[in-house]
Write a protein that holds these residues in place. Structure first.
Motif, PDB file in Angstrom:
ATOM      1  N   ALA B 141      -5.269  -4.226  -1.904  1.00  0.00           N
ATOM      2  CA  ALA B 141      -4.901  -5.292  -0.968  1.00  0.00           C
ATOM      3  C   ALA B 141      -3.490  -5.074  -0.415  1.00  0.00           C
ATOM      4  CB  ALA B 141      -4.996  -6.650  -1.664  1.00  0.00           C
ATOM      5  N   VAL B 142      -2.572  -4.664  -1.265  1.00  0.00           N
ATOM      6  CA  VAL B 142      -1.195  -4.425  -0.808  1.00  0.00           C
ATOM      7  C   VAL B 142      -1.153  -3.170   0.065  1.00  0.00           C
ATOM      8  CG1 VAL B 142       1.161  -3.837  -1.553  1.00  0.00           C
ATOM      9  CG2 VAL B 142      -0.108  -5.670  -2.722  1.00  0.00           C
ATOM     10  N   MET B 143      -1.868  -2.126  -0.354  1.00  0.00           N
ATOM     11  CA  MET B 143      -1.900  -0.884   0.424  1.00  0.00           C
ATOM     12  C   MET B 143      -2.352  -1.151   1.858  1.00  0.00           C
ATOM     13  SD  MET B 143      -4.307   2.434  -0.352  1.00  0.00           S
ATOM     14  CE  MET B 143      -4.411   3.818   0.793  1.00  0.00           C
ATOM     15  N   HIS B 144      -3.425  -1.918   1.985  1.00  0.00           N
ATOM     16  CA  HIS B 144      -4.029  -2.063   3.318  1.00  0.00           C
ATOM     17  C   HIS B 144      -3.440  -3.226   4.128  1.00  0.00           C
ATOM     18  CE1 HIS B 144      -6.788   1.244   3.238  1.00  0.00           C
ATOM     19  NE2 HIS B 144      -7.067   0.962   1.981  1.00  0.00           N
ATOM     20  N   THR B 145      -2.386  -3.825   3.624  1.00  0.00           N
ATOM     21  CA  THR B 145      -1.654  -4.798   4.448  1.00  0.00           C
ATOM     22  C   THR B 145      -0.238  -4.295   4.725  1.00  0.00           C
ATOM     23  OG1 THR B 145      -1.188  -6.010   2.390  1.00  0.00           O
ATOM     24  CG2 THR B 145      -2.959  -6.839   3.784  1.00  0.00           C
ATOM     25  N   SER B 146       0.364  -3.671   3.706  1.00  0.00           N
ATOM     26  CA  SER B 146       1.752  -3.218   3.870  1.00  0.00           C
ATOM     27  C   SER B 146       1.842  -1.804   4.422  1.00  0.00           C
ATOM     28  CB  SER B 146       2.464  -3.243   2.515  1.00  0.00           C
ATOM     29  OG  SER B 146       1.957  -2.217   1.666  1.00  0.00           O
ATOM     30  N   GLY B 147       0.811  -1.018   4.183  1.00  0.00           N
ATOM     31  CA  GLY B 147       0.901   0.390   4.532  1.00  0.00           C
ATOM     32  C   GLY B 147       1.502   1.253   3.436  1.00  0.00           C
ATOM     33  N   GLN B 148       1.840   0.664   2.313  1.00  0.00           N
ATOM     34  CA  GLN B 148       2.326   1.481   1.204  1.00  0.00           C
ATOM     35  C   GLN B 148       1.229   2.448   0.760  1.00  0.00           C
ATOM     36  OE1 GLN B 148       3.822  -1.021  -2.015  1.00  0.00           O
ATOM     37  NE2 GLN B 148       4.890  -2.329  -0.547  1.00  0.00           N
ATOM     38  N   ALA B 149       1.648   3.634   0.306  1.00  0.00           N
ATOM     39  CA  ALA B 149       0.684   4.554  -0.285  1.00  0.00           C
ATOM     40  C   ALA B 149       0.100   3.909  -1.541  1.00  0.00           C
ATOM     41  CB  ALA B 149       1.366   5.869  -0.631  1.00  0.00           C
ATOM     42  N   PHE B 150      -1.102   4.377  -1.941  1.00  0.00           N
ATOM     43  CA  PHE B 150      -1.780   3.633  -3.001  1.00  0.00           C
ATOM     44  C   PHE B 150      -0.962   3.517  -4.272  1.00  0.00           C
ATOM     45  CE2 PHE B 150      -4.287   3.355  -6.888  1.00  0.00           C
ATOM     46  CZ  PHE B 150      -4.829   2.096  -6.689  1.00  0.00           C
ATOM     47  N   MET B 151      -0.369   4.624  -4.721  1.00  0.00           N
ATOM     48  CA  MET B 151       0.329   4.544  -6.017  1.00  0.00           C
ATOM     49  C   MET B 151       1.488   3.563  -5.969  1.00  0.00           C
ATOM     50  SD  MET B 151       0.326   5.322  -9.121  1.00  0.00           S
ATOM     51  CE  MET B 151      -0.585   6.820  -9.501  1.00  0.00           C
ATOM     52  N   MET B 152       2.189   3.542  -4.844  1.00  0.00           N
ATOM     53  CA  MET B 152       3.287   2.583  -4.719  1.00  0.00           C
ATOM     54  C   MET B 152       2.757   1.157  -4.622  1.00  0.00           C
ATOM     55  SD  MET B 152       6.441   2.458  -2.101  1.00  0.00           S
ATOM     56  CE  MET B 152       7.484   0.999  -2.051  1.00  0.00           C
ATOM     57  N   ALA B 153       1.711   0.973  -3.801  1.00  0.00           N
ATOM     58  CA  ALA B 153       1.119  -0.361  -3.672  1.00  0.00           C
ATOM     59  C   ALA B 153       0.654  -0.855  -5.030  1.00  0.00           C
ATOM     60  CB  ALA B 153      -0.045  -0.331  -2.685  1.00  0.00           C
ATOM     61  N   PHE B 154       0.073   0.060  -5.800  1.00  0.00           N
ATOM     62  CA  PHE B 154      -0.411  -0.287  -7.131  1.00  0.00           C
ATOM     63  C   PHE B 154       0.745  -0.731  -8.024  1.00  0.00           C
ATOM     64  CE2 PHE B 154      -1.439   0.643 -11.503  1.00  0.00           C
ATOM     65  CZ  PHE B 154      -2.733   0.203 -11.640  1.00  0.00           C
ATOM     66  N   GLN B 155       1.813   0.053  -8.032  1.00  0.00           N
ATOM     67  CA  GLN B 155       2.911  -0.228  -8.960  1.00  0.00           C
ATOM     68  C   GLN B 155       3.823  -1.361  -8.470  1.00  0.00           C
ATOM     69  OE1 GLN B 155       4.824   3.569  -9.738  1.00  0.00           O
ATOM     70  NE2 GLN B 155       3.341   4.037 -11.362  1.00  0.00           N
ATOM     71  N   ALA B 156       4.288  -1.232  -7.233  1.00  0.00           N
ATOM     72  CA  ALA B 156       5.225  -2.255  -6.721  1.00  0.00           C
ATOM     73  C   ALA B 156       4.496  -3.568  -6.460  1.00  0.00           C
ATOM     74  CB  ALA B 156       5.909  -1.764  -5.448  1.00  0.00           C
ATOM     75  N   GLY B 157       3.257  -3.467  -5.975  1.00  0.00           N
ATOM     76  CA  GLY B 157       2.486  -4.682  -5.694  1.00  0.00           C
ATOM     77  C   GLY B 157       1.818  -5.248  -6.928  1.00  0.00           C
ATOM     78  N   GLY B 158       1.710  -4.423  -7.985  1.00  0.00           N
ATOM     79  CA  GLY B 158       1.070  -4.845  -9.219  1.00  0.00           C
ATOM     80  C   GLY B 158       2.080  -5.124 -10.320  1.00  0.00           C
ATOM     81  N   PRO B 159       2.233  -4.199 -11.274  1.00  0.00           N
ATOM     82  CA  PRO B 159       3.082  -4.480 -12.438  1.00  0.00           C
ATOM     83  C   PRO B 159       4.516  -4.888 -12.090  1.00  0.00           C
ATOM     84  CG  PRO B 159       2.429  -2.135 -12.334  1.00  0.00           C
ATOM     85  CD  PRO B 159       1.568  -2.890 -11.389  1.00  0.00           C
ATOM     86  N   HIS B 160       5.099  -4.245 -11.081  1.00  0.00           N
ATOM     87  CA  HIS B 160       6.503  -4.601 -10.782  1.00  0.00           C
ATOM     88  C   HIS B 160       6.598  -6.015 -10.213  1.00  0.00           C
ATOM     89  CE1 HIS B 160       7.455  -0.007 -10.325  1.00  0.00           C
ATOM     90  NE2 HIS B 160       7.088  -0.339 -11.542  1.00  0.00           N
ATOM     91  N   ALA B 161       5.652  -6.383  -9.374  1.00  0.00           N
ATOM     92  CA  ALA B 161       5.635  -7.748  -8.828  1.00  0.00           C
ATOM     93  C   ALA B 161       5.354  -8.751  -9.943  1.00  0.00           C
ATOM     94  CB  ALA B 161       4.581  -7.862  -7.728  1.00  0.00           C
ATOM     95  N   GLN B 162       4.427  -8.403 -10.818  1.00  0.00           N
ATOM     96  CA  GLN B 162       4.108  -9.298 -11.940  1.00  0.00           C
ATOM     97  C   GLN B 162       5.325  -9.464 -12.858  1.00  0.00           C
ATOM     98  OE1 GLN B 162       0.739  -7.065 -13.397  1.00  0.00           O
ATOM     99  NE2 GLN B 162      -0.204  -7.198 -11.371  1.00  0.00           N
ATOM    100  N   ASP B 163       6.053  -8.359 -13.071  1.00  0.00           N
ATOM    101  CA  ASP B 163       7.297  -8.455 -13.847  1.00  0.00           C
ATOM    102  C   ASP B 163       8.265  -9.452 -13.213  1.00  0.00           C
ATOM    103  OD1 ASP B 163       6.496  -6.534 -15.683  1.00  0.00           O
ATOM    104  OD2 ASP B 163       7.737  -4.921 -14.844  1.00  0.00           O
ATOM    105  N   ARG B 164       8.433  -9.350 -11.889  1.00  0.00           N
ATOM    106  CA  ARG B 164       9.382 -10.248 -11.206  1.00  0.00           C
ATOM    107  C   ARG B 164       8.905 -11.696 -11.293  1.00  0.00           C
ATOM    108  NH1 ARG B 164      14.577  -8.696 -10.704  1.00  0.00           N
ATOM    109  NH2 ARG B 164      14.752  -6.602  -9.875  1.00  0.00           N
ATOM    110  N   GLY B 165       7.588 -11.884 -11.240  1.00  0.00           N
ATOM    111  CA  GLY B 165       7.060 -13.240 -11.413  1.00  0.00           C
ATOM    112  C   GLY B 165       7.330 -13.773 -12.806  1.00  0.00           C
ATOM    113  N   MET B 166       7.098 -12.934 -13.796  1.00  0.00           N
ATOM    114  CA  MET B 166       7.309 -13.368 -15.176  1.00  0.00           C
ATOM    115  C   MET B 166       8.783 -13.613 -15.463  1.00  0.00           C
ATOM    116  SD  MET B 166       6.087 -11.592 -18.739  1.00  0.00           S
ATOM    117  CE  MET B 166       4.339 -11.711 -18.359  1.00  0.00           C
TER     118      MET B 166
END
Lengths: 566, 566
Positions: B141-166
């Motif tokens: 979802a992040v890849m196909h809205t932001s244009g980030q490459a998949f690995m970055m979308a996965f990490q920055a949009g996933g665990p790193h974003a979740q870390d910032r939320g927590m």
């Protein structure tokens, strides 16, 4: 968060660290604590006489601030509400003086920042200790600028204000030290070597803070912002109310002395006195160098600051309409006595004084039987009359009317509705020039649209409204509306009904406001104790911040991280 | 601060309290910690395939939010920067829908408040846990809205974003529990009985929070505000960027499910999707019901919010001009590799990407000998070229250009100065519709007045300026000026001189900005780690708050005190 400070600062840390630790404990437990004695006798023999002599020496003289640059001549703007000749001239801060002052304030910032939170706290506590030692002198200075009676000026302007200042120092210290000075960060990389970083965290001030003082509580309302800003690394420019300069001028002079003695730039704290009508607060508040503004005063200027000083963090205490919901009580006499005191203290010239007494038209249930609305109002009037029947006692409680606007409001009160308790002029034999007035209570009927003009406006001073409401539910609805639209520094309620109590609590949660329930003894709705009670909620239009909480200090500094590979 | 919550909420507390405690420890120590794995394989066999199927099922369908009131039809506004057909329709929030939505959000507030900080934290952590379990789907979802490459979308949009939320949840919990739930206050009165009061303290939300999402990091930049507001008792209305709706819509749906299952009103979190051009953020931001606004985006709208949404606390991350001072290094190759990566990652479309490389005209001293300005620029260009020489690797690092404005900026770059490194078009074999461009480096001379138009404006995207400065001192002066006037999310410096290092640190203290020194390894200036690094300082024009500190959460709630005689 360490420092390159000298032995003077280190000695202050050693001296004040136990007090700081005790203050930190107090803000966490919210139990009673104060290091500042309330009783005048606690300040030693001769303290009162010495203070009187010092105060008299200040009167009619020039108040020097050695080393403060940029004066544009001299200005004297104070007149005692007790009629005493003040005639104190202060260095006037005109436009050219502002241009010289601001760089001088800023110049001391790096060393003050490098000193770290603990040294800054210790220096602040030393300033407070020296202020405390001169509490009698501050009592006279507050009395003759605010019009508070001496005992109140002594206590509220002395120990209670010092408590609020120390509370702010404790919050500032805690907030700045939540992050360690440094951290070693090591992130695993599977089979590869971990990533290792060394990170250092430094609390840095935002820039120059501007304190805009008020006429009625120059120290009590001024110290939280002053000490919160200073303790978080910011220089503070103190712009007192033109009619209440002395208490803050003394504060500034003491702060400058302590700063200089501890090896810091004295211009980290400076005074910006003005001539009446100069209006420098407006010019200062929007200067790019000003990054923090603390203000107590009218809603109009508070809102102007909030919408114009966009380059700064703006902390405002404005005005509100404080309500008391009177539903029922099991101590009718206690209720009357407590409310009578609250309405009388400092002639109702407190931002926390109740204004609207919301009373069901059908009356209230009490331990002395059912009381009709008219009875409650009459009994309250009699309680006030009894409390203030003796002129000496009345003078001791009421103090003096601070300015003509308050006097005119008292005189205009009968135009708003039926007067249940007329005001009375009281003579002050010590100060014949003082304007002393007992509170007036006006009856209003919430069912009449024209009554809104009374109870939905702040009527600052000794004027309160006994507002007849159709039912407790209507009273609650009016309470909610008043907080939401007009703001409230305090809310009080009297009820023996758990359900009504629940509803009042709910209203104060929904429209965030501080609530006192069933006060009948020696604690009054208009008084709060530092380290335990919050003053204002910061969640309704009366104030955008509370004294004192994390939010009051947290945005006054920023944490700068410097990271390197380890 | 306890609650009348049911067994579902109690079970969540039991489940998540250890994680909350660990997070609290992490924000105090600032050492490395994350509960969210970075590696895609950690999410179990078949996770990637399941996510792909789920993502494909979403495309071309209606995104239902059962129970959310007030839709004004449907709207589809997303187009993947990779050219993939999205066609997802969301309930459109028009003016009528806003009027229905806001009361629904507010309705759940009392029970959410009564649940207390611990239950609220546990519910937030459950939301994050369910998001974490679907990290692969969020990656797409992040890849196909932001244009980030998949690995970055996965990490920055996933665990790193979740870390910032927590992290925000941890800060919120800590801030709300600094005051005890209740205190017994006893003030000595000399020979008389002490005054005794029972005081209760309750954290109450400010009101509805509005999250205005951004296109490039919808979750990473959205989660801190969303979870900080929710954890402090506020309903949250999520207004995503029209071109990056899906990541936040999924988040909202998961939040609503968890809230309902835990016995709370699901409308405590709602989505406000709009058609392109509706501009509902402006309407929403000034509604009296909105008391908190979180925003990431352009400086122009951020400043509009700060000056117009005066009824709300406004947290903005706007734009800035990030500088790197290149003075000297003992690892020239490491410097070039590290900078080349920073300029390339996500095509420089990060608020933290360096833009201005400040290089002395006389060159720099390195472990590989003295390097002239021209050499440094050429070597850096070659390092970028080498890093991105392989198309597969280039696609994996660069991702896609997010929108036409960025593409136009790349194309206009040659008009600003001499091109040291031209951009190159890269083909993405998997997504032929993607616009992929390598970074462009433009030479500018700080001595030429016309160069300011380049280096003193934000040029968001893969355009950086090699700015020749007369001396390290001139570079430092320009660094200071750039932070003060334009803001900076990041500052980096390379120097082997303790004196220059001291001066850079001093500059970053004076104009508060986050500083990375001598990065030559696997940590990059544009990346920060939650629980340890601060993102932005909140002390310069790039952002008025930092992720995450006490100030980011403290004013989102108020502490209401209810006091009674004991």
């Amino acid at each position: 968060m360490t420092s390159g400070t000298g032995s003077a600062a280190a000695a202050l840390v050693e001296k004040h660290r136990p007090t700081l630790d005790r203050a930190l404990e107090a803000i966490r437990s919210r139990e009673f604590w104060s290091p500042h004695p309330e009783h005048p006798k606690a300040y030693g023999e001769g303290a009162a006489e010495d203070a009187k002599a010092a105060f008299d020496a200040l009167r009619g003289s020039r108040f020097e601030l050695p080393g403060q640059p940029g004066s544009g001549g001299w200005t004297a703007t104070e007149t005692s509400p007790y009629g005493l000749e003040m005639g104190i001239e202060y260095p006037r801060t005109d436009a050219a003086a502002i241009d010289a002052l601001l760089p001088a304030l800023r110049a001391g910032m790096p060393a003050w920042r490098d000193a770290g939170p603990e040294v800054r706290a210790a220096v602040c506590l030393e300033i407070l200790a020296r202020i405390s030692a001169r509490t009698h002198e501050f009592g006279l200075a507050v009395m003759h600028t605010s019009g508070q009676a001496f005992m109140m000026a002594f206590q509220a302007g002395g120990p209670h204000a010092q408590d609020r200042g120390m509370e702010a120092v404790a919050y500032a210290f805690e907030e700045q030290t939540r992050v360690p000075a440094a951290a070693d960060w090591e992130k695993p990389q599977g089979k590869r070597d971990p990533l290792r970083m060394r990170k250092e965290f430094t609390a840095v001030g935002q820039g120059i803070a501007l304190l805009i003082g008020c006429n009625t509580f120059p120290t009590w309302n001024g110290y939280p912002g002053l000490f919160a800003s200073l303790a978080t690394g910011n220089p503070v420019l103190v712009k007192p109310h033109p009619r209440a300069v002395l208490p803050l001028a003394l504060t500034v002079r003491i702060a400058r002395e302590v700063l200089a003695e501890s090896g810091f730039e004295p211009n980290l704290v400076a005074l910006a006195a003005e001539a009446e009508g100069d209006g420098i607060a407006k010019d200062l508040a929007v200067r790019p160098e000003i990054r923090i503004v603390d203000y107590t005063g009218s809603a109009a200027f508070g809102e102007w600051l909030e919408s114009h000083a966009l380059q700064a963090r703006v902390f405002t205490e404005k005005s509100g309409v404080n309500s008391v919901l009177i539903h029922s009580t099991d101590d009718y006499k206690g209720l009357l006595g407590n409310l009578a005191f609250s309405l009388s203290l400092y002639s109702g010239q407190m931002c926390t004084t109740p204004q609207n007494l919301l009373i069901p038209r059908d009356g209230i249930d009490t331990d002395a039987g059912h009381k009709a609305y008219d009875e409650v109002v009459e009994d309250l009037g009699q309680a006030v009359g009894k409390l203030l029947g003796d002129d000496a006692r009345a003078n001791g409680l009421l103090g003096a009317i601070v300015n003509d606007a308050v006097r005119e409001r008292i005189e205009a009160a009968p135009s708003l509705g039926e007067v249940a308790l007329p005001t009375r002029e009281v003579t002050n034999p010590d100060f014949p020039g003082a304007t002393v007035r007992t509170p007036v209570i006006v009856k209003l009927d919430a069912a009449k649209p024209e009554a809104e003009a009374g109870y939905l406006s702040e009527c600052f001073g000794p004027v309160s409204f006994a507002v007849a409401v159709a039912s407790p539910e209507d009273g609650l609805a009016l309470l909610r509306r008043t907080i939401r639209e007009k703001g409230a520094m305090t809310v009080a309620a009297y009820t023996t009904s758990p359900e009504v109590e629940r509803q009042v609590v709910e209203a104060c949660f929904d429209e965030p406001a501080q609530l006192s329930l069933n006060l009948t003894g020696g604690v009054y709705v208009n008084q709060t104790a530092a380290f335990s009670d919050f003053h204002g909620s910061g969640g309704n239009p009366a104030a955008n911040s509370a004294l004192c909480d994390g939010a009051f200090v947290a945005s006054r500094f920023r944490t700068v991280e410097v990271r390197r590979m380890a």
